[in-house]
Scaffold this active site. Structure first.
Site, PDB file in Angstrom:
ATOM      1  N   TYR A  40       0.853  -1.186   0.000  1.00 51.22           N
ATOM      2  CA  TYR A  40       0.000   0.000   0.000  1.00 51.22           C
ATOM      3  C   TYR A  40       0.892   1.240   0.000  1.00 51.22           C
ATOM      4  CZ  TYR A  40      -3.607  -3.308   1.624  1.00 51.22           C
ATOM      5  OH  TYR A  40      -4.455  -4.377   1.770  1.00 51.22           O
ATOM      6  N   SER A  46     -13.107  -5.328   2.203  1.00 50.90           N
ATOM      7  CA  SER A  46     -14.174  -4.735   1.372  1.00 50.90           C
ATOM      8  C   SER A  46     -15.561  -5.234   1.788  1.00 50.90           C
ATOM      9  CB  SER A  46     -13.933  -5.037  -0.114  1.00 50.90           C
ATOM     10  OG  SER A  46     -12.739  -4.438  -0.559  1.00 50.90           O
ATOM     11  N   PRO A  47     -15.869  -5.229   3.102  1.00 47.06           N
ATOM     12  CA  PRO A  47     -17.197  -5.684   3.530  1.00 47.06           C
ATOM     13  C   PRO A  47     -18.314  -4.734   3.111  1.00 47.06           C
ATOM     14  CG  PRO A  47     -16.035  -4.710   5.375  1.00 47.06           C
ATOM     15  CD  PRO A  47     -15.045  -4.783   4.243  1.00 47.06           C
ATOM     16  N   GLY A 100     -17.302   0.551  -1.010  1.00 47.26           N
ATOM     17  CA  GLY A 100     -18.103   1.766  -0.909  1.00 47.26           C
ATOM     18  C   GLY A 100     -19.472   1.682  -1.540  1.00 47.26           C
TER      19      GLY A 100
END
Length: 329
Positions: free
Chosen positions: A59, A206-207, A211
């Site tokens: 990242y 990414s639950p 977004g």
């Protein structure tokens, strides 16, 4: 807002906050980096009891670990710190491949410890499985890091059920991190049953569907946001229109609970088991606080059934990635 703890893994258990914080977007992929906002968000997370922080060396690359290190300085004892290795990026950000060789594992861990400014990593994941290196060799090197005291617990990310079995036979695996949400449920077929059989926790990234499930997104993100590219098909054209219609269904149900669509979507993930700890990512304090509110949303069996009707498992349009070649299958 109350955050209880959950325990990942049974053979090598790690107790963490029941909701984690994904730190990636503070430095990369979703628009401009925001170090100050990221650090403020991490500090607020710790104050709210969200102590399970997730980062990775790729990242930035590298800058997100430095940011997280700055944020936890002086508060290390409060934090369960997770980072990842294996996706090799150059200084310009270009991806150079997947790396799982023992020498790479050892060098990557030392570099992460230095950037984070800590003497150990609580949960160290292989970010993607290297198809050219037997998983036993990679996990064998990770096991050496545990024995050296540099790492406390081991994890995998986006690994298949068979790879998880082989890795766990080499050294206990505490958690598997993979994408899981109302919009991404394929792991329920083979992977989740194996995790439950072996006593391995699940850490969904990414639950909130990157977004989409928050209800705040009404158009394809702006240029400079990776979600605007073909790499994320769910955000493109007719796919996006279809998926936003599903979000409207979630919003309608959220209204009956007096919560936001994102909180309902997160509550659904939390309801999938005490061995599940989602790590929604944000670089904004207000979104963090909204996510934390999901812990106070209680779903009944009837609520869960209503969500199954509103969002049938295979109703989402578009693959989760435009290129799935790096996903272990």
């Amino acid at each position: 807002m109350t955050i209880s703890t959950r325990t990942l893994g049974t053979t090598s258990p790690l107790t963490v906050s029941g909701l984690g914080l994904g730190c990636m977007g503070m430095s990369d992929f979703y628009g401009a980096p925001d170090e100050a906002g990221g650090i403020a968000t991490i500090h607020r997370a710790l104050d709210l009891g969200v102590t399970f922080l997730d980062t990775a060396d790729m990242y930035g690359p590298w800058t997100n670990e430095q940011l997280v290190g700055k944020a936890v300085a002086g508060r290390r004892d409060e934090v369960q710190l997770a980072t990842k290795f294996g996706i090799d990026r150059g200084p310009d950000g270009a991806r150079r491949g997947i790396q799982g060789s023992p020498d790479y594992v050892r060098a990557a861990c030392d570099a992460s410890l230095q950037r984070l400014g800590v003497d150990h990593i609580d949960l160290y994941y292989q970010h993607r499985v290297d198809p050219t290196v037997p998983i036993e060799d990679t996990v064998g090197a990770m096991k050496e890091l545990v024995e050296a005291g540099k790492v406390r617990h081991l994890g995998l990310s986006e690994a298949s059920a068979e790879t998880v079995r082989r890795a766990h036979a080499t050294h206990p695996i505490t958690a598997l991190q993979t994408e899981y949400s109302l919009f991404t449920r394929d792991l329920e077929d083979e992977i989740l049953p194996v995790l439950r059989e072996l006593g391995i926790g699940l850490v969904p990234y990414s639950p909130l569907g990157r977004g989409l499930l928050t209800g705040a997104m009404t158009a394809t993100p702006a240029e400079g946001d990776s979600r605007s590219t073909a790499y994320f098909p769910r955000f493109q054209g007719e796919n996006l229109a279809t998926n936003l219609t599903l979000v409207e269904q979630i919003a309608a149900l959220a209204g009956t609970h007096g919560c936001t669509p994102g909180q309902l979507a997160l509550a659904w993930v939390l309801a999938q088991g005490e061995d599940v700890v989602p790590i929604p990512g944000t670089k904004r304090v207000r979104y963090l606080e909204e996510n934390v509110g999901a812990a106070d949303v209680t779903l009944t069996a009837a609520d869960l059934a209503a969500l199954e009707v509103a969002v049938p498992r295979d109703a989402v349009a578009g693959d989760r990635y435009g290129d799935l070649s790096s996903i272990d299958a």
